[in-house]
Design a protein around this motif. Structure first.
Motif: not given
Length: 117
Positions: A59-60, A65-67, A96-98, A103-104
């Motif tokens: 959720q976060k 957005g990408p982190q 998830l995707e990288r 970034q994920v």
């Protein structure tokens, strides 16, 4: 790719039935649209995989957005090692995707769950 991830709790026989139905539907016809589906054998396995901490992470991350994993750990206020472990498992499951900047990101707009009795 679909923007909805479908999560199911269903038996192996149910998965085989869905595969057979899709096979018959696709034979001689236009192939059906791809469906992003994650299936678990039982509810305890689903709960063990999508823990409250991992759901909070999703959720976060979807909101922020990408982190990087480090940035995500900071955002969540959690230990880097634990966030890294959670991210690795969610990447393995393709929840998830990288991206190319390492970034994920969450590729889904929605997660729909179906629990069969």
């Amino acid at each position: 790719m679909s923007k909805t991830l479908y999560v199911r709790v269903s038996s192996r026989d149910d998965a085989l039935d869905r595969f057979e139905a899709a096979w018959h539907l696709a034979s001689g016809r236009k192939p059906p649209a791809p469906l992003a589906l994650l299936s678990f054998a039982d509810l305890p396995l689903l709960a063990k995989t999508l823990t409250p901490a991992r759901w909070d992470l999703l959720q976060k991350l979807a909101g922020a957005g990408p982190q990087t994993v480090y940035g995500l750990a900071k955002l969540l206020g959690r230990d880097y090692k634990n966030v890294h472990t959670d991210v690795a498992r969610l990447l393995e499951l393709k929840i998830l995707e990288r991206n190319r900047d390492d970034q994920v990101t969450v590729p889904w707009r929605a997660v729909r769950a179906e629990l069969r009795l």
